[in-house]
Enzyme design. Structure first.
Site, PDB file in Angstrom:
ATOM      1  N   ASN A   8       0.884  -1.118   0.126  1.00  0.00           N
ATOM      2  CA  ASN A   8      -0.043   0.086   0.159  1.00  0.00           C
ATOM      3  C   ASN A   8       0.973   1.083   0.014  1.00  0.00           C
ATOM      4  O   ASN A   8       1.515   1.478   0.927  1.00  0.00           O
ATOM      5  CB  ASN A   8      -0.762   0.191   1.420  1.00  0.00           C
ATOM      6  CG  ASN A   8      -1.719   1.382   1.333  1.00  0.00           C
ATOM      7  OD1 ASN A   8      -1.903   2.111   0.466  1.00  0.00           O
ATOM      8  ND2 ASN A   8      -2.467   1.516   2.622  1.00  0.00           N
ATOM      9  N   LYS A  10       0.351   4.168  -0.380  1.00  0.00           N
ATOM     10  CA  LYS A  10      -0.346   5.356   0.300  1.00  0.00           C
ATOM     11  C   LYS A  10      -0.211   6.596  -0.754  1.00  0.00           C
ATOM     12  O   LYS A  10       0.056   6.353  -1.764  1.00  0.00           O
ATOM     13  CB  LYS A  10       0.016   5.674   1.710  1.00  0.00           C
ATOM     14  CG  LYS A  10      -0.113   4.281   2.535  1.00  0.00           C
ATOM     15  CD  LYS A  10      -0.172   4.630   3.990  1.00  0.00           C
ATOM     16  CE  LYS A  10      -0.310   3.180   4.768  1.00  0.00           C
ATOM     17  NZ  LYS A  10      -0.300   3.439   6.501  1.00  0.00           N
ATOM     18  N   HIS A  88      -9.637   1.578   4.572  1.00  0.00           N
ATOM     19  CA  HIS A  88      -8.539   1.600   5.486  1.00  0.00           C
ATOM     20  C   HIS A  88      -8.646   2.488   6.098  1.00  0.00           C
ATOM     21  O   HIS A  88      -9.408   3.713   6.336  1.00  0.00           O
ATOM     22  CB  HIS A  88      -7.221   2.131   4.429  1.00  0.00           C
ATOM     23  CG  HIS A  88      -6.163   2.201   5.127  1.00  0.00           C
ATOM     24  ND1 HIS A  88      -5.850   2.966   6.005  1.00  0.00           N
ATOM     25  CD2 HIS A  88      -4.896   1.368   4.993  1.00  0.00           C
ATOM     26  CE1 HIS A  88      -4.313   2.856   6.395  1.00  0.00           C
ATOM     27  NE2 HIS A  88      -3.891   1.463   5.667  1.00  0.00           N
ATOM     28  N   GLU A  90      -7.333   4.867   7.355  1.00  0.00           N
ATOM     29  CA  GLU A  90      -6.860   6.302   7.147  1.00  0.00           C
ATOM     30  C   GLU A  90      -7.861   7.060   6.462  1.00  0.00           C
ATOM     31  O   GLU A  90      -8.479   8.263   6.784  1.00  0.00           O
ATOM     32  CB  GLU A  90      -5.843   6.662   6.487  1.00  0.00           C
ATOM     33  CG  GLU A  90      -4.300   6.156   7.298  1.00  0.00           C
ATOM     34  CD  GLU A  90      -3.075   5.697   6.524  1.00  0.00           C
ATOM     35  OE1 GLU A  90      -3.228   5.769   5.321  1.00  0.00           O
ATOM     36  OE2 GLU A  90      -2.360   5.250   7.110  1.00  0.00           O
ATOM     37  N   GLU A 160      -6.033  -4.602  10.678  1.00  0.00           N
ATOM     38  CA  GLU A 160      -5.165  -3.756  10.537  1.00  0.00           C
ATOM     39  C   GLU A 160      -5.455  -3.123  11.909  1.00  0.00           C
ATOM     40  O   GLU A 160      -6.079  -2.025  11.953  1.00  0.00           O
ATOM     41  CB  GLU A 160      -4.965  -2.812   9.634  1.00  0.00           C
ATOM     42  CG  GLU A 160      -4.543  -3.439   8.106  1.00  0.00           C
ATOM     43  CD  GLU A 160      -3.936  -2.071   7.244  1.00  0.00           C
ATOM     44  OE1 GLU A 160      -2.757  -2.452   6.838  1.00  0.00           O
ATOM     45  OE2 GLU A 160      -4.419  -1.234   6.984  1.00  0.00           O
ATOM     46  N   GLY A 166       1.957   2.292  10.705  1.00  0.00           N
ATOM     47  CA  GLY A 166       2.898   3.382  10.482  1.00  0.00           C
ATOM     48  C   GLY A 166       3.466   3.830  11.931  1.00  0.00           C
ATOM     49  O   GLY A 166       4.297   4.816  11.933  1.00  0.00           O
ATOM     50  N   SER A 204       2.802  -2.019  10.580  1.00  0.00           N
ATOM     51  CA  SER A 204       4.395  -2.236  10.816  1.00  0.00           C
ATOM     52  C   SER A 204       4.765  -3.592  10.436  1.00  0.00           C
ATOM     53  O   SER A 204       5.620  -4.075  11.367  1.00  0.00           O
ATOM     54  CB  SER A 204       4.484  -1.631  12.227  1.00  0.00           C
ATOM     55  OG  SER A 204       4.191  -0.338  12.446  1.00  0.00           O
TER      56      SER A 204
HETATM   57  P1  PGA Z   1       2.527   0.159   7.582  1.00  0.00           P
HETATM   58  O1  PGA Z   1       1.147   0.582   6.885  1.00  0.00           O
HETATM   59  O2  PGA Z   1       2.927  -0.988   7.147  1.00  0.00           O
HETATM   60  O3  PGA Z   1       3.290   1.500   7.249  1.00  0.00           O
HETATM   61  O4  PGA Z   1       2.417   0.261   9.160  1.00  0.00           O
HETATM   62  C1  PGA Z   1       0.199  -0.414   6.786  1.00  0.00           C
HETATM   63  C2  PGA Z   1      -1.222  -0.146   6.208  1.00  0.00           C
HETATM   64  O5  PGA Z   1      -1.460   1.183   6.562  1.00  0.00           O
HETATM   65  O6  PGA Z   1      -1.778  -0.488   5.433  1.00  0.00           O
END
Ligand code: PGA
Length: 243
Positions: A8, A10, A88, A90, A160, A166, A204
């Site tokens: 992803n 982003k 997601h 976010e 998640e 993140g 992560s």
């Molecule tokens: P990350 O993000 O691996 O940077 O923690 C995962 C995600 O948001 O899909």
């Protein structure tokens, strides 16, 4: 079930940076691999190493029409997408995607022939309050109601935990395994042939924790944010999913 590792990206990348990243990607035949990129780069990604499926990071719940700024599932299909991330955290937290909207986006993806990667997960407050399973069941229930059993069997789910995204603080393998088992049970309760639905872990995932997370029963791959922007890290994670 073959594991799926989906990057992803982003809101990261540029035409030049993407070329550098793509040059570092190598096929991992034991694993299904996808990269979910920002819309403008779908065209650039028409040329990519073999063995990499293409995905987007969101899709409109509507099929076409006067929806300024939206991108339809059919448009994603036009650019060779196979997957699209929906729900997601976010988007849920920052862009108003509620449970029902997420479910409708998943339906619009499936109806067009895309595979939605539907994300669920709790915040740290919700975990501390002992609400993990309540939150996830609520998020899944909306998807189940809108999709029905037949469609449910055709999506990909991603657990998640919001606090792990993140932050560099992954869920432990045990924490992930516990939630993944609960999600699998929920699928069985819905009458879904649960063996066909991949449940990814995201939050992560890095080269040094991927193997342990992927070794858990019911963890069928990963949704990878930050580490998917570094070719060597992403490749190491893909290889960890293939053993
Ligand atoms: P990350 O993000 O691996 O940077 O923690 C995962 C995600 O948001 O899909």
């Amino acid at each position: 079930m073959k594991k799926l590792v989906a990057g992803n990206w982003k809101m990261n990348g540029s035409l030049a940076a993407n070329e550098v990243l793509l040059a570092g990607l190598r096929t991992v035949p034991e694993v299904d691999v996808a990269v979910c990129v920002p819309y403008p780069y779908l065209a650039q990604l028409q040329r990519r190493p073999s063995g990499f499926e293409l995905g987007a990071q969101d899709v409109s719940e509507f099929a076409e029409g006067a929806y300024t700024g939206e991108v339809s599932a059919a448009m994603l299909l036009d650019f060779g997408c196979r997957y699209v991330i929906v729900g997601h955290s976010e988007r849920r937290a920052r862009f108003g995607d509620d449970d029902l909207t997420v479910a409708r986006k998943a339906l619009s993806a499936l109806s067009a022939g895309l595979v939605p990667i539907v994300c669920v997960g709790e915040t740290l407050d919700e975990r501390d309050a002992g609400e993990v399973f309540g939150v996830i069941t609520r998020q899944l229930a909306a998807v189940g109601e809108v999709l029905g059993t037949a469609w449910l069997g055709r999506l990909v789910l991603a657990y998640e935990p919001v606090w792990a995204i993140g932050t560099g603080r992954s869920a432990t393998a045990a924490q992930a395994g516990e939630v993944h088992a609960a999600i699998r049970s929920w699928l069985v309760e819905q009458g879904v042939d649960a063996g066909t639905v991949r449940i990814l872990y995201g939050g992560s995932v890095k080269p040094d924790n991927a193997a342990e997370l992927f070794s858990m029963p019911n963890v069928d791959g990963g949704l990878i944010g930050g580490a998917s922007l570094v070719a060597d890290d992403f490749m190491a994670i893909c290889r960890a999913a293939g053993v």
